[in-house]
Design an enzyme around this catalytic site. Structure first.
Site, short mmCIF file in Angstrom:
data_model
loop_
_atom_site.label_atom_id
_atom_site.label_comp_id
_atom_site.label_asym_id
_atom_site.label_seq_id
_atom_site.Cartn_x
_atom_site.Cartn_y
_atom_site.Cartn_z
N LYS A 84 -0.71 -9.44 2.88
CA LYS A 84 -0.02 -8.92 4.06
C LYS A 84 -0.98 -8.04 4.84
O LYS A 84 -1.71 -7.25 4.25
CB LYS A 84 1.22 -8.12 3.66
CG LYS A 84 1.95 -7.53 4.87
CD LYS A 84 3.30 -6.94 4.52
CE LYS A 84 3.25 -5.56 3.92
NZ LYS A 84 2.62 -4.52 4.80
N ASP A 126 0.84 -1.21 0.00
CA ASP A 126 0.00 0.00 0.00
C ASP A 126 0.88 1.25 0.00
O ASP A 126 0.36 2.37 -0.12
CB ASP A 126 -1.02 -0.01 1.14
CG ASP A 126 -0.38 0.05 2.52
OD1 ASP A 126 0.86 -0.06 2.62
OD2 ASP A 126 -1.13 0.22 3.51
N SER A 127 2.20 1.05 0.06
CA SER A 127 3.13 2.17 -0.18
C SER A 127 2.91 2.75 -1.57
O SER A 127 3.44 3.82 -1.88
CB SER A 127 4.58 1.70 -0.02
OG SER A 127 4.82 0.56 -0.82
N GLU A 141 9.33 -3.73 10.72
CA GLU A 141 9.73 -2.43 10.17
C GLU A 141 10.19 -1.48 11.26
O GLU A 141 9.49 -1.26 12.26
CB GLU A 141 8.54 -1.83 9.39
CG GLU A 141 8.85 -0.46 8.78
CD GLU A 141 7.86 0.00 7.73
OE1 GLU A 141 6.96 -0.78 7.36
OE2 GLU A 141 8.00 1.15 7.26
N ASP A 151 -0.90 -6.22 -0.40
CA ASP A 151 -1.11 -5.58 0.90
C ASP A 151 -2.59 -5.29 1.09
O ASP A 151 -3.25 -4.77 0.18
CB ASP A 151 -0.36 -4.24 0.89
CG ASP A 151 0.42 -3.99 2.15
OD1 ASP A 151 0.31 -4.78 3.11
OD2 ASP A 151 1.18 -3.00 2.17
N GLU A 177 -1.10 -5.34 8.18
CA GLU A 177 -0.42 -4.64 9.26
C GLU A 177 -1.05 -5.15 10.55
O GLU A 177 -2.25 -5.01 10.77
CB GLU A 177 -0.54 -3.12 9.08
CG GLU A 177 0.28 -2.67 7.88
CD GLU A 177 0.49 -1.16 7.79
OE1 GLU A 177 0.12 -0.44 8.73
OE2 GLU A 177 1.02 -0.72 6.76
O1 KIV Z 1 3.54 -1.09 1.74
C1 KIV Z 1 4.71 -1.47 1.73
O2 KIV Z 1 5.46 -1.28 0.77
C2 KIV Z 1 5.21 -2.14 2.92
C3 KIV Z 1 6.68 -2.43 2.98
C4 KIV Z 1 7.44 -1.18 3.24
C5 KIV Z 1 7.00 -3.50 3.95
O3 KIV Z 1 4.47 -2.44 3.80
#
Ligand code: KIV
Length: 259
Positions: free
Chosen positions: A112, A43-44, A180, A82, A114
């Site tokens: 993934k 989600d970055s 992280e 994510d 959080e």
């Molecule tokens: O969203 C993302 O790119 C992340 C990584 C920085 C681990 O969660």
């Protein structure tokens, strides 16, 4: 494409795991061809490619669309999507449906989350249903209004909580853990304690693998966190190419005669 068990076996055999984000097909193809083990459609993307100033506005539709592009361009790596802010944790049903979209419709191999106390049951349920889960502890940017972007686990109590949550997510069936922006010694302790691979970002050299945001690695980001590392300068290359194109059109050297 490897299974999550193959990723775990490679890590157990001592191979350092490599993970990079990618958000679209050309970059995913390059990352995949370079032999990176895991591609994270993070989600970055909110900051990296969608022009938001955080990850909070990113939607399931956006992650699904970008995951589809990445999955279509990836042959060898495991593709992890994510789960964006508030697409899980509100109800078990929403979490399962949204994770299901990313796997069934977009082609992710795993999701993934959080993580926190609220994701233990969901992790267990998703794994039970056949959706591999990567946990994420330490700095979790979806909590930026509560924790900012600061290093986590710096007090004894906070470090103990991260270790405890890491153990509980492993017990719930998570196949790996992203850690992280935590102190190196905490990352080393979590890595020693868990059997599943721990993939660090801003967590020192002693984890089982490393992850970075691809736009930071290639030098395209306008700004990057202090623990990111730049391995190329794509922004400069792009600026030069675009300026050369503009000059060529303006001075009449492009296009030439078309024959
Ligand atoms: O969203 C993302 O790119 C992340 C990584 C920085 C681990 O969660």
């Amino acid at each position: 494409m490897p299974t999550v068990q193959e990723i775990q076996r490679a890590s157990a055999a001592g191979e350092p795991l490599t993970m990079l984000t990618a958000y679209e097909a050309p970059t995913a193809g390059i990352v995949d061809a370079a032999g990176v083990d895991v591609i994270l459609v993070g989600d970055s993307m909110g900051n990296a490619v969608l022009g938001y100033d955080s990850t909070l506005p990113v939607t399931v539709e956006e992650v699904a669309s970008h995951t589809g592009a990445v999955a279509r361009a990836t042959e060898e790596a495991l593709v992890v999507a994510d789960m964006p802010f508030l697409s899980y944790g509100t109800s078990e049903r929403d979490g399962i449906e949204n994770a299901g979209r990313l796997v069934k419709e977009a082609g992710a191999n795993a999701v993934k989350l959080e993580s926190g106390p609220h994701t233990i049951d969901l992790t267990e349920r998703l794994v039970e249903l056949g959706v591999p889960v990567m946990a994420h502890l330490g700095l979790t940017p979806q909590r930026r209004n509560q924790m900012g972007y600061t290093r986590q686990g710096t007090t004894e109590a906070a470090a103990e909580e991260i270790l405890d949550l890491a153990r509980r997510h492993e017990a719930a069936g998570a196949f790996s853990l992203v850690l992280e922006h935590v102190p190196d010694d905490l990352a080393a302790e979590v890595t020693d304690t868990l059997d599943i691979p721990v993939i660090g970002i801003g967590a020192g050299p002693d984890t089982d693998g490393q992850v970075l945001v691809v736009t930071d690695v290639i030098g395209l980001s306008e700004s990057a966190p202090p623990f990111a590392e730049q391995f190329g300068d794509v922004r400069e290359e792009m600026e030069e190419a675009v300026a050369a194109y503009r000059r060529a059109v303006e001075d009449g050297t492009f296009p030439g005669e078309s024959g």
